[in-house]
Design an enzyme around this catalytic site. Sequence first.
Site, mmCIF file in Angstrom:
data_model
loop_
_atom_site.group_PDB
_atom_site.id
_atom_site.type_symbol
_atom_site.label_atom_id
_atom_site.label_comp_id
_atom_site.label_asym_id
_atom_site.label_seq_id
_atom_site.Cartn_x
_atom_site.Cartn_y
_atom_site.Cartn_z
ATOM 1 C CG HIS A 230 -47.330 127.470 -11.463
ATOM 2 N ND1 HIS A 230 -47.163 126.471 -10.550
ATOM 3 C CD2 HIS A 230 -45.636 127.548 -11.753
ATOM 4 C CE1 HIS A 230 -45.665 126.166 -10.384
ATOM 5 N NE2 HIS A 230 -44.999 126.756 -11.133
ATOM 6 C CG HIS A 269 -51.004 118.853 -8.839
ATOM 7 N ND1 HIS A 269 -50.054 118.229 -9.461
ATOM 8 C CD2 HIS A 269 -50.559 119.906 -8.240
ATOM 9 C CE1 HIS A 269 -48.997 118.846 -9.039
ATOM 10 N NE2 HIS A 269 -49.301 119.805 -8.426
ATOM 11 C CG ASP A 323 -51.005 127.016 -5.147
ATOM 12 O OD1 ASP A 323 -49.891 126.780 -4.374
ATOM 13 O OD2 ASP A 323 -50.903 127.388 -6.316
HETATM 14 N N1 ACO Z 1 -62.117 123.044 -10.846
HETATM 15 C C1 ACO Z 1 -62.849 122.477 -11.547
HETATM 16 N N2 ACO Z 1 -62.585 121.330 -12.419
HETATM 17 C C2 ACO Z 1 -61.283 121.162 -12.396
HETATM 18 C C3 ACO Z 1 -60.308 121.747 -11.999
HETATM 19 C C4 ACO Z 1 -60.699 122.752 -10.865
HETATM 20 N N3 ACO Z 1 -59.864 123.114 -9.858
HETATM 21 N N4 ACO Z 1 -59.178 121.263 -12.267
HETATM 22 C C5 ACO Z 1 -59.466 120.243 -13.031
HETATM 23 N N5 ACO Z 1 -60.994 120.330 -13.376
HETATM 24 C C6 ACO Z 1 -61.624 119.472 -14.375
HETATM 25 C C7 ACO Z 1 -61.238 120.224 -15.643
HETATM 26 O O1 ACO Z 1 -62.420 120.963 -16.047
HETATM 27 C C8 ACO Z 1 -61.425 118.859 -16.631
HETATM 28 O O2 ACO Z 1 -62.581 118.196 -16.751
HETATM 29 P P1 ACO Z 1 -63.132 117.843 -18.223
HETATM 30 O O3 ACO Z 1 -62.234 116.533 -18.381
HETATM 31 O O4 ACO Z 1 -64.488 117.598 -17.817
HETATM 32 O O5 ACO Z 1 -62.926 118.735 -19.136
HETATM 33 C C9 ACO Z 1 -60.661 117.950 -15.845
HETATM 34 O O6 ACO Z 1 -60.684 118.339 -14.409
HETATM 35 C C10 ACO Z 1 -59.219 117.995 -16.071
HETATM 36 O O7 ACO Z 1 -58.433 119.335 -15.993
HETATM 37 P P2 ACO Z 1 -57.619 119.859 -16.643
HETATM 38 O O8 ACO Z 1 -57.456 121.384 -16.524
HETATM 39 O O9 ACO Z 1 -57.362 119.263 -18.180
HETATM 40 O O10 ACO Z 1 -56.255 119.091 -16.003
HETATM 41 P P3 ACO Z 1 -54.561 119.712 -16.076
HETATM 42 O O11 ACO Z 1 -54.067 118.475 -15.453
HETATM 43 O O12 ACO Z 1 -54.503 120.348 -17.137
HETATM 44 O O13 ACO Z 1 -54.822 120.769 -14.920
HETATM 45 C C11 ACO Z 1 -54.505 122.246 -13.355
HETATM 46 C C12 ACO Z 1 -54.276 120.954 -13.810
HETATM 47 C C13 ACO Z 1 -54.053 123.475 -14.288
HETATM 48 C C14 ACO Z 1 -53.695 122.563 -11.790
HETATM 49 C C15 ACO Z 1 -55.789 122.491 -12.979
HETATM 50 O O14 ACO Z 1 -56.398 121.418 -12.272
HETATM 51 C C16 ACO Z 1 -56.508 123.646 -12.504
HETATM 52 O O15 ACO Z 1 -56.519 124.535 -13.377
HETATM 53 N N6 ACO Z 1 -56.511 123.924 -11.251
HETATM 54 C C17 ACO Z 1 -57.018 125.240 -10.726
HETATM 55 C C18 ACO Z 1 -55.738 126.298 -10.625
HETATM 56 C C19 ACO Z 1 -54.836 125.882 -9.418
HETATM 57 O O16 ACO Z 1 -55.144 125.453 -8.487
HETATM 58 N N7 ACO Z 1 -53.690 125.889 -10.018
HETATM 59 C C20 ACO Z 1 -52.573 125.538 -8.863
HETATM 60 C C21 ACO Z 1 -51.671 124.004 -9.230
HETATM 61 S S1 ACO Z 1 -50.800 123.531 -8.085
HETATM 62 C C22 ACO Z 1 -49.382 124.531 -8.403
HETATM 63 O O17 ACO Z 1 -49.320 125.282 -9.358
HETATM 64 C C23 ACO Z 1 -48.652 124.954 -7.163
#
Ligand code: ACO
Length: 387
Positions: A230, A269, A323
């Site tokens: 987050h 996201h 972010d």
């Molecule tokens: N880098 C690489 N791969 C990613 C990323 C990333 N940043 N984000 C998602 N993916 C991939 C996952 O590996 C997954 O792949 P798969 O289906 O082959 O397993 C797919 O995309 C879906 O990802 P999830 O993590 O299941 O998606 P979710 O909706 O749960 O996650 C989240 C959203 C937590 C923000 C995720 O994108 C992430 O961890 N990003 C990195 C952390 C980040 O930037 N957080 C800030 C969010 S914005 C905020 O809070 C203000």
Amino acid sequence: MVSPLKADLAGPRIDKGLDDVYVKETSICFIDGQRGRLLYRGYDIRDLAAHSTFEETVFLLLEGHLPNREELEKAKADLATARTLPPSVLRLLRSMPEHAPPMDVLRTAVSYMSSFDPERDDMTRAANMRKARRLVAQFGTIVATHERIRKGQRIVRPDPKLGHAEDFLRMLTGRRPDADHARIMDVAMILYADHAMNASTFAATVAASTLADLYSTITAALSTLKGPLHGGAIEASLNTIERIGHPKAAEEFVLNTLRNKEKVYGFGHRVYKTYDPRALILKDFARRLAEMSGDDTYYRIATEIEDTVVRQLASKQIFPNVDFYAGLVFHGLGIPTDLFTTVFAIARIAGWTAQVIEYWEDNRLLRPLDWYVGPKDLVYVPLDERS
Ligand code: ACO
């Protein structure tokens, strides 16, 4: 809704991550994740970024409409006056361990402040709005003051003549920022002021639903914002850019990260499946700050990371989130990296309080279910007989 009894027979649908679960109606914030639109109270974030100020946006979020000139002047004056910290909070900040993480200090200060607020347990809307405005006013002062204390620098008191964002930078750095830097900070705070039912707002809402006081709800929100999935992602994003060090190394770094099945911070996201509109505005600020400083190395690394991630993960609809470029922007404004999440919080306090006060208008205890999959008929074995 599946009753617990029915679920026991059939097995419930488990909404892991609560992806598609709605918990309330709201008129505060709207996100269209497919088209990359974000509205506060019906106004497009791009219009607010172009024309509004943080103070006006706070009024909009809390009161529900744009202020007229008189309302705005009063709101600005109220915020400016409330920026000064009570001596008890200053003493607390001075007593925090030198290496305490800034988010922990902010969370502790908010928790502590509740003990001194005679209105803490007054749950009327009017009292909660007053508490909300005080919290919005004081978050920036807490963060800036603690930063100067831990660096052994002279504390810079608030200047009520200055705008909220500008005064935050002045209290933090000890220098009044120029107009461009002050405006970039102001807009960044507008962009971070609210974002619907995200994890920290949800945490605040869960606490609020028990009718805990506003300070307790905000403490829950701060605890939740801290994590790298987050608010902690801003810091992680800049750390990635710094670790890469050179634009030519960015592509290989990203490819390696993805090969290792790791996340690239600042991308992806839960709601946006296209560009986050805030990320586009912050990218432009990052470019302008790089030009102003005469060194665009980090900016070029960031765009290389972006190009590679988007190319590799387009099929998964992964784009920069708010972010990613925020880290570069805060860095360009002279904010130390370990303060980034607290800077997110000094803006988001507006949204948290607005959302919680809205929830209380139609409160219902948030109490979901979990599906038990453990054993059920174990026989208790006395301690002496256990192997
Ligand atoms: N880098 C690489 N791969 C990613 C990323 C990333 N940043 N984000 C998602 N993916 C991939 C996952 O590996 C997954 O792949 P798969 O289906 O082959 O397993 C797919 O995309 C879906 O990802 P999830 O993590 O299941 O998606 P979710 O909706 O749960 O996650 C989240 C959203 C937590 C923000 C995720 O994108 C992430 O961890 N990003 C990195 C952390 C980040 O930037 N957080 C800030 C969010 S914005 C905020 O809070 C203000």
